[in-house]
Write an enzyme that holds these catalytic residues in place. Structure first.
Site, PDB file in Angstrom:
ATOM      1  N   ASN A 155       0.575  -1.361   0.099  1.00 21.58           N
ATOM      2  CA  ASN A 155      -0.025  -0.190  -0.169  1.00 21.58           C
ATOM      3  C   ASN A 155       0.706   1.360  -0.061  1.00 21.58           C
ATOM      4  O   ASN A 155       0.226   2.527  -0.288  1.00 21.58           O
ATOM      5  CB  ASN A 155      -1.165  -0.087   1.283  1.00 21.58           C
ATOM      6  CG  ASN A 155      -0.277  -0.267   2.500  1.00 21.58           C
ATOM      7  OD1 ASN A 155       0.874  -0.658   2.622  1.00 21.58           O
ATOM      8  ND2 ASN A 155      -0.868   0.306   3.562  1.00 21.58           N
ATOM      9  N   HIS A 182       8.055  -5.987  -3.455  1.00 17.93           N
ATOM     10  CA  HIS A 182       6.583  -6.368  -3.426  1.00 17.93           C
ATOM     11  C   HIS A 182       6.162  -6.909  -4.864  1.00 17.93           C
ATOM     12  O   HIS A 182       6.582  -6.066  -5.844  1.00 17.93           O
ATOM     13  CB  HIS A 182       5.638  -5.302  -2.944  1.00 17.93           C
ATOM     14  CG  HIS A 182       4.509  -5.894  -2.490  1.00 17.93           C
ATOM     15  ND1 HIS A 182       3.485  -6.084  -3.604  1.00 17.93           N
ATOM     16  CD2 HIS A 182       3.794  -6.387  -1.509  1.00 17.93           C
ATOM     17  CE1 HIS A 182       2.386  -6.638  -2.920  1.00 17.93           C
ATOM     18  NE2 HIS A 182       2.602  -6.665  -1.745  1.00 17.93           N
ATOM     19  N   SER A 236      -0.128  -8.278   5.953  1.00 17.83           N
ATOM     20  CA  SER A 236      -1.148  -8.941   6.488  1.00 17.83           C
ATOM     21  C   SER A 236      -0.632  -9.820   7.849  1.00 17.83           C
ATOM     22  O   SER A 236       0.402 -10.045   8.027  1.00 17.83           O
ATOM     23  CB  SER A 236      -1.856 -10.134   5.532  1.00 17.83           C
ATOM     24  OG  SER A 236      -0.771 -11.058   5.313  1.00 17.83           O
ATOM     25  N   GLU A 259       4.635  -5.407  11.086  1.00 20.10           N
ATOM     26  CA  GLU A 259       3.442  -4.470  11.476  1.00 20.10           C
ATOM     27  C   GLU A 259       2.211  -5.174  10.503  1.00 20.10           C
ATOM     28  O   GLU A 259       2.365  -5.240   9.275  1.00 20.10           O
ATOM     29  CB  GLU A 259       3.629  -3.058  10.682  1.00 20.10           C
ATOM     30  CG  GLU A 259       2.364  -2.096  11.034  1.00 20.10           C
ATOM     31  CD  GLU A 259       2.261  -1.258   9.754  1.00 20.10           C
ATOM     32  OE1 GLU A 259       0.769  -1.191   9.363  1.00 20.10           O
ATOM     33  OE2 GLU A 259       2.913  -0.259   9.780  1.00 20.10           O
ATOM     34  N   CYS A 296      -2.917   1.204   6.860  1.00 19.79           N
ATOM     35  CA  CYS A 296      -3.129   0.598   8.198  1.00 19.79           C
ATOM     36  C   CYS A 296      -3.596   0.948   9.070  1.00 19.79           C
ATOM     37  O   CYS A 296      -4.193   0.254  10.007  1.00 19.79           O
ATOM     38  CB  CYS A 296      -1.280   0.133   8.349  1.00 19.79           C
ATOM     39  SG  CYS A 296      -0.060   0.031   7.188  1.00 19.79           S
ATOM     40  N   GLU A 386      -9.161  -7.578  10.479  1.00 17.98           N
ATOM     41  CA  GLU A 386      -9.133  -6.235   9.718  1.00 17.98           C
ATOM     42  C   GLU A 386      -9.680  -6.742   8.359  1.00 17.98           C
ATOM     43  O   GLU A 386      -9.593  -7.951   7.754  1.00 17.98           O
ATOM     44  CB  GLU A 386      -7.613  -5.751   9.713  1.00 17.98           C
ATOM     45  CG  GLU A 386      -7.561  -4.511   8.629  1.00 17.98           C
ATOM     46  CD  GLU A 386      -6.022  -4.164   8.317  1.00 17.98           C
ATOM     47  OE1 GLU A 386      -5.829  -3.179   8.076  1.00 17.98           O
ATOM     48  OE2 GLU A 386      -5.128  -5.206   8.517  1.00 17.98           O
TER      49      GLU A 386
END
Length: 521
Positions: A155, A182, A236, A259, A296, A386
């Site tokens: 993100n 990523h 995640s 995180e 987040c 979440e």
């Protein structure tokens, strides 16, 4: 700018040996980029870790000024990429130009901020107790931990990716970095990797200071490579916990700073809702949908007290969310995950969907759910999972007396927010205390999306927000993750690090015999 090759960076060289190919795809329509990328082989993963190991002793012992100049060179090289990297990031992530331009600024800004940290020297944590009749001469300081594996986040293709906070803080600590790019923004990653590699060469840093590999299945091996001494991860809960477990099972366990998951609950006090409920609802809708809800710190659970004003607040929030347009998410996989999360909420007893916005088939629609308070207090904590995207769940309590109990029912969070005027908040001190036990950052009268990068920020929290509640992944305290304390006892002056030497040649703040000073001994 070097051409895009899709090859690994290992020890300052590009390597690709006919591995399986990967494709960078457009977030908008899933079309592939013209250049294939190459999955790192097991041998290349090992080579990247070993190259970082080979660079460690030299890089870790560079003086703070030299390392600060290197960080600034990284920032300069990233800025020199200009609009080209912004355009590629827009294609790969569907994030808007303004957001990405600001994110580049945040990325270069935090590199330069860590350069300032190095120059002021307080990160070294120097403590000196000179010899007495009862005790030896003891001198303590922080030193670099070792090569760090960094996993780029989906993100934030700049600020939490190749040159993001994990990499910047590890470099500042003196640790070489192996980045696993990523798969959602591989072209952007290679361009930023090119910039860092250029800075490595221009600054005279050792080959292997920076390494980068591509691939979907290489992360597990990277975490288990003996040369790797710590891991930085944003993503995640499933991914972070898997890496944590692998690192814990090594013959030499290593720390994983992951995180992971947070619903960032917002507690709306009754008087605030009565006084400015419509205003709060409009602002909250914007926070929920900001960046398609891919933050987040997105507000995933809203907790208030039943009243006519709360009912009006919910209606206004629902109308505002219904009017929000659908948005393309970072990739099609995240859109699928969002839709699965929405279906999970719809399937929970005591939860009902009250608003479903409109969206095209490749877009995420805003969603609003209502949940009975029994769902919040359920020991299984179904509302604490979440849902990454533009949705939120509202829970109404029967009275303000239940607010503290509601705070104690939540698990570890990155943020928790209290909305009310000063007098009303003061009457709910137990609520604030409970939230401070469960969140890394407690906000008042604001929305949790948006994170400042400075000395005081904490972007972390108790599990499952992170795997290590002592740390932060944003702000200058992040450097502590990649340092360890070393004590020198009765050391000959000739072998002492400069930070511990008599005369204080680095001019840093030091705790000497119980007093803080910048003077030498």
């Amino acid at each position: 700018m070097p051409e895009i090759t899709g090859q690994q960076f290992i020890g300052g060289a590009r390597v690709a040996a006919g591995q399986d190919t990967l494709a960078s795809k457009s977030a908008e329509d899933n079309t592939p980029y013209k250049q294939d990328f190459f999955e790192a082989t097991p041998e290349e993963v090992s080579a990247a870790a070993e190259a970082a190991h080979d660079a460690f002793d030299t890089f870790a012992t560079t003086d703070p000024e030299t390392r600060a100049a290197f960080l600034e060179a990284c920032a300069d090289e990233i800025e020199a990429l200009g609009d080209t990297v912004i355009r590629e990031a827009m294609r790969e992530t569907a994030l808007p130009e303004k957001r990405l331009t600001g994110e580049v600024g945040r990325t270069t800004g935090q590199l330069r901020l860590f350069a300032k940290v190095l120059r002021r020297g307080d990160y070294l944590g120097v403590r000196i107790d000179t010899a007495t009749d009862a005790a030896p001469d003891l001198r303590q300081m922080q030193q670099a931990l070792g090569p760090v594996a960094v996993f780029g986040a989906s993100n934030f293709p700049f600020a939490f990716s190749v040159a993001g906070g994990d990499t910047a803080s590890a470099f500042a600590a003196g640790c070489p970095v192996v980045v696993k790019a990523h798969p959602g923004h591989m072209v952007t990653s290679e361009m930023v990797g090119n910039a860092i590699e250029a800075a490595v060469k221009k600054s005279g840093m050792p080959a292997g200071t920076f390494n980068m590999i591509f691939g979907g299945m290489v992360g597990a091996q990277l975490v288990q490579e003996p040369a790797i001494k710590a891991v930085g991860f944003t993503g995640s809960k499933t991914g972070g916990r898997a890496l944590f477990d692998l690192a814990s099972q090594r013959e030499e366990p290593i720390p994983v700073y992951a995180e992971m998951s947070s619903v960032n609950p917002m507690f709306m006090l009754p008087e605030a809702i009565a006084a400015r409920g419509n205003e709060l609802a409009e602002g909250l809708a914007g926070s929920i949908c900001l960046g398609a809800g891919q933050f987040c710190t997105g507000p995933g659970v809203i907790i208030g007290v039943k009243s006519p004003a709360m009912t009006a607040f919910i209606e206004t929030l629902g109308e505002a969310l219904k009017n929000k347009p659908g948005q393309v998410m970072l990739n099609h996989g995240l859109l699928d995950n969002y839709q699965h999360g929405v279906e999970r909420l719809k399937g929970l007893n005591g939860v009902r969907e009250v608003v479903a916005g409109s969206a095209a088939s490749n877009q995420a629609a805003a969603r609003l759910f209502m949940a009975d308070k029994s769902v919040l207090f359920d020991d299984a904590q179904p509302l604490m999972e979440e849902v990454f995207g533009p949705s939120t769940v509202v829970v109404e309590l029967d009275s303000a007396d239940e607010l503290e109990a509601a705070a104690r029912a939540i698990n570890g969070q990155l943020t928790a927010t209290v909305t009310g005027d000063d007098a009303e908040i003061a009457r709910h001190q137990p609520l604030v205390t409970a939230l401070s036990r469960r969140a890394g950052r407690v906000l008042f009268n604001g929305f949790p999306t948006g994170v400042a990068v400075n000395d005081a920020m904490v972007h972390g929290g108790p599990y499952p927000a992170t795997t290590d509640f002592h740390s932060t992944s944003v702000g200058t305290l992040a450097i502590n993750r990649y340092l360890r304390a070393v004590c020198f006892q009765n050391a000959p002056t000739a072998v002492l690090p400069k930070a511990l030497a008599d005369g204080n040649p680095l001019g840093i703040r030091r705790l000497v015999n119980g007093d803080m000073t910048t003077a030498g001994l």
